[in-house]
Design a protein around this motif. Structure first.
Motif, PDB file in Angstrom:
ATOM      1  N   THR A 142       0.829  -1.203   0.000  1.00 51.85           N
ATOM      2  CA  THR A 142       0.000   0.000   0.000  1.00 51.85           C
ATOM      3  C   THR A 142       0.865   1.256   0.000  1.00 51.85           C
ATOM      4  N   MET A 143       1.887   1.235   0.858  1.00 56.78           N
ATOM      5  CA  MET A 143       2.674   2.448   1.027  1.00 56.78           C
ATOM      6  C   MET A 143       3.593   2.731  -0.149  1.00 56.78           C
ATOM      7  N   VAL A 144       3.834   1.741  -0.987  1.00 59.23           N
ATOM      8  CA  VAL A 144       4.628   1.985  -2.192  1.00 59.23           C
ATOM      9  C   VAL A 144       3.717   2.203  -3.388  1.00 59.23           C
ATOM     10  N   PHE A 145       2.687   1.364  -3.494  1.00 59.55           N
ATOM     11  CA  PHE A 145       1.848   1.384  -4.682  1.00 59.55           C
ATOM     12  C   PHE A 145       1.100   2.712  -4.834  1.00 59.55           C
ATOM     13  N   ILE A 146       0.515   3.220  -3.730  1.00 54.56           N
ATOM     14  CA  ILE A 146      -0.304   4.437  -3.852  1.00 54.56           C
ATOM     15  C   ILE A 146       0.527   5.654  -4.272  1.00 54.56           C
ATOM     16  N   PRO A 147       1.623   5.951  -3.596  1.00 51.34           N
ATOM     17  CA  PRO A 147       2.406   7.101  -4.075  1.00 51.34           C
ATOM     18  C   PRO A 147       2.982   6.882  -5.466  1.00 51.34           C
ATOM     19  N   ALA A 148       3.317   5.638  -5.803  1.00 50.09           N
ATOM     20  CA  ALA A 148       3.855   5.380  -7.140  1.00 50.09           C
ATOM     21  C   ALA A 148       2.779   5.600  -8.194  1.00 50.09           C
ATOM     22  N   LEU A 149       1.551   5.205  -7.882  1.00 53.02           N
ATOM     23  CA  LEU A 149       0.453   5.345  -8.837  1.00 53.02           C
ATOM     24  C   LEU A 149       0.140   6.810  -9.103  1.00 53.02           C
ATOM     25  N   THR A 150       0.276   7.650  -8.093  1.00 49.62           N
ATOM     26  CA  THR A 150      -0.179   9.026  -8.224  1.00 49.62           C
ATOM     27  C   THR A 150       0.943  10.011  -8.550  1.00 49.62           C
ATOM     28  N   THR A 151       2.173   9.540  -8.614  1.00 49.06           N
ATOM     29  CA  THR A 151       3.283  10.475  -8.807  1.00 49.06           C
ATOM     30  C   THR A 151       3.256  11.138 -10.190  1.00 49.06           C
ATOM     31  N   PHE A 152       3.708  12.376 -10.249  1.00 44.93           N
ATOM     32  CA  PHE A 152       3.930  12.983 -11.563  1.00 44.93           C
ATOM     33  C   PHE A 152       5.329  13.567 -11.651  1.00 44.93           C
ATOM     34  N   VAL A 153       5.970  13.801 -10.501  1.00 48.56           N
ATOM     35  CA  VAL A 153       7.302  14.408 -10.502  1.00 48.56           C
ATOM     36  C   VAL A 153       8.329  13.438 -11.084  1.00 48.56           C
ATOM     37  N   ILE A 154       8.275  12.182 -10.626  1.00 47.51           N
ATOM     38  CA  ILE A 154       9.264  11.202 -11.070  1.00 47.51           C
ATOM     39  C   ILE A 154       9.189  11.006 -12.578  1.00 47.51           C
ATOM     40  N   SER A 155       7.937  10.889 -13.090  1.00 51.93           N
ATOM     41  CA  SER A 155       7.811  10.641 -14.523  1.00 51.93           C
ATOM     42  C   SER A 155       8.223  11.850 -15.338  1.00 51.93           C
ATOM     43  N   SER A 156       7.926  13.045 -14.839  1.00 51.34           N
ATOM     44  CA  SER A 156       8.286  14.211 -15.658  1.00 51.34           C
ATOM     45  C   SER A 156       9.790  14.493 -15.593  1.00 51.34           C
TER      46      SER A 156
END
Lengths: 357, 272
Positions: B201-215
């Motif tokens: 949960t603690m990895v999946f949720i922030p990973a799913l919603t991130t935009f900084v890392i991808s940009s």
């Protein structure tokens, strides 16, 4: 003499430079109830862990049924352990817990089901197959832990203070249960405890340990009635341990007064320790006593009165069913066969331990 | 807490209302209305459009992949830490948490500098006459960034759950004849499930919603659902569409949290 099943030979073990066991030698016989008894840190649990294979000795050998098993891992040993805090598998039902070892041995399902039913009957928990461990009381969990171990038909059952977490009443019940199971199953029990009463109640043989050394091995009676040193006398039951001088065979001077005793072979005019159990101190009228004193404390204990008597500069602990009020002058008698003579401890170390307890 | 002390929670309640409840209400309002203020479900159904669906698919894929990598890295480590003596493990845990204290953006920017075409890693590689790494602006770089940033969030709940397993329970399994592999599968793994769920949960949720890392590491080539939502708010200024898509994403998060609540009843694996 029964067949020797386990031999611990010159076992030494230290943790972080601290010697826990020093050249320990112990033989355990078939179908014997052996109790390792001692204060915490005496090495009794370490001895059990070495038997179970959870820790290895630094030096020495463990021989089981004639084979050296010193370096055999726990899962390949023909013995099972009942752990202190039960160590049940909380994510499995009672039946799954009990079946754990049998499934590994690839036993057929009908055999496993029979065994589960048999084991639950043995520990008086019929019908608990589908319960979860957390829904059981401490005593019930402990019995499941025993059931889980014995279904594997081990030659030896190791028990590490299994009753330590139970209340007094339950503990006494479980002591009788364990004796019954041992007789029914005909297997060897190696039991670790610091509770001397538990040891006296259940054991065929008691091994009293302190500071990594065996202090005395013997039947409960001989440990209680003939302690070999002050540590054993002090650890097992209440006792009066008094410095004395052995004048000659069968005559000892205690606190300046001569007492007849039955021990021989200690030499003449040798300093010794005598141990007299509180129930062996007989209180009489002052004129009838060997020595005289004054009652200084009195407590009612149910079965008997516990009194302290100041006599000849020593505080005598006395258990008696007859009441002598505080302040009363009394005489003290001791029957010769109730005076147990012990050699003085040889090293300063041993002495220090006695004061510690 | 006694009722007398209830007013102590007033500042926090005020904070929650102003910065959590009200914004959530605003998202709900914007998500369910169009520019004229009329009720519509268009902003939510917009997730089905080709571009948005692809972004969501990529997001799910990358966050699942990085969760898996985190799990595979963290589990053995957590086992080692849980089996260690107290004095040493505190230091190692500190080493693992240390990066968490540095700013998230800064750490990701650092990876950008490291991975760049003319970045530090490729300089070292060319110095050693090794072929250059072409990892920046690829999904692999995004996964790397996610794993790097979120790994501690996987390690800690796993460590928590594993260190709670009584050593004698493991000894008991060995005692009953189980070898190491059997003990792991039947005892250690099942008993650590609360920690596993919590870590996922603690990895999946922030990973799913991130935009900084991808940009930063994806170079804007690969749009994640987080990037799409961010753009709707900041560039296109279509708050309605952004809110609608956010609500869709929230459903995924809620499902995940419900699952973790079911499996982790005692809060055993949680950080706090």
């Amino acid at each position: 003499m029964k067949k020797e099943l386990i031999q611990l030979i010159d076992i030494s073990k230290s943790f972080d430079g601290q010697m826990v066991l020093d050249e320990l030698n112990l033989n355990i016989h078939e179908n014997e109830f052996v109790t390792l008894l001692g204060p915490s840190g005496c090495g009794k649990t370490t001895t059990l862990r070495i038997l179970g294979g959870f820790t290895g000795p630094d030096r020495g050998r463990v021989v089981f049924d004639g084979k050296d098993i010193t370096h055999i891992p726990p899962n390949k040993r023909q013995l099972n352990t009942v752990f202190q805090k039960y160590a049940l598998f909380t994510h499995m039902t009672i039946a799954e817990n009990i079946a754990f070892g049998l499934k590994i041995k690839k036993k057929p399902k009908s055999y496993i089901d029979d065994k589960i039913r048999y084991a639950l009957k043995l520990v008086n928990l019929d019908g608990y197959e589908n319960r979860m461990p957390d829904s059981l009381s401490g005593g019930q969990q402990q019995r499941i832990a025993i059931a889980r171990a014995i279904v594997n038909e081990p030659k030896v059952l190791l028990l590490d203070e299994p009753l330590g977490a139970l209340d007094l009443k339950l503990r006494q019940e479980m002591q009788y249960e364990l004796i019954r199971m041992k007789n029914e199953l005909g297997i060897t029990f190696v039991y670790v405890t610091h509770d001397q009463e538990e040891a006296l109640t259940m054991s065929d043989t008691i091994v009293v340990m302190n500071q990594g050394y065996i202090q005395q091995i013997g039947s409960p009676e001989s440990i209680y009635n003939e302690p070999e040193n002050a540590f054993v006398a002090d650890f097992i039951g209440d006792s009066n341990i008094i410095p004395a001088t052995m004048i000659e065979d069968k005559l000892v001077r205690i606190l300046g007064t001569l007492f007849a005793c039955v021990d021989t072979g200690f030499g003449n005019n040798r300093p010794v320790d005598v141990v007299i159990r509180p129930e062996d101190v007989i209180l009489v009228e002052p004129s009838e006593g060997i020595i005289q004193g004054v009652v200084s404390h009195l407590i009612f204990k149910g079965v008997h009165y516990e009194m302290e008597v100041q006599a000849c500069g020593f505080e005598w602990l006395v258990h008696s069913t007859t009441l002598f009020p505080v302040g009363k002058e009394v005489g003290i008698r001791v029957d010769p066969f109730n005076i147990q003579i012990m050699n003085k401890p040889e090293s300063v170390d041993e002495e220090a331990v006695i004061i510690d307890i | 807490m006694t009722s007398k002390n209830k007013w102590l929670s007033a500042p926090y309640i005020l904070w929650s209302v102003v910065f959590i409840i009200v914004p959530l209400g605003m998202i709900l309002y914007y998500g369910l209305t169009d520019t004229t203020g009329a009720f519509t479900l268009d902003n939510i159904t917009a997730i089905a459009s080709a571009g948005h669906a692809k972004a969501l698919r990529v997001s799910l894929l990358l966050s699942l992949a990085s969760t898996l990598v985190c799990f595979l890295l963290a589990y053995p480590l957590a086992m080692i830490l849980a089996g260690m003596q107290t004095k040493r493990h505190n230091f190692i845990i500190l080493v693992f948490i240390l990066p968490m204290w540095m700013n998230f953006l800064l750490r990701t920017l650092a990876w950008q500098t490291l991975l760049e075409k003319n970045g530090v890693i490729n300089h070292v590689l060319s110095f050693l006459h090794l072929p250059a790494l072409k990892i920046i602006n690829t999904p692999a770089a995004i996964i790397l960034g996610m794993v790097y940033n979120f790994l501690p969030f996987m390690v800690l709940p796993l460590y928590n759950a594993l260190s709670k397993i009584d050593i004698n329970v493991i000894n008991a399994a060995h005692d009953l004849g189980a070898n190491n592999i059997y003990t792991f599968i039947r005892i250690i793994l099942p008993l650590s499930i609360p920690g596993i769920i919590s870590g996922i949960t603690m990895v999946f949720i922030p990973a799913l919603t991130t935009f900084v890392i991808s940009s930063l590491l994806g170079g804007g080539k690969l749009l994640l659902i987080g990037d799409v939502i961010e753009q709707e708010f900041t560039r296109t200024s279509n708050w309605h569409l952004g809110s609608g898509l956010s609500m869709v994403l929230m459903i995924f998060i809620l499902v995940n949290m419900v699952l973790s609540a079911i499996f982790d009843k005692d809060g055993e694996g949680s950080l706090l």
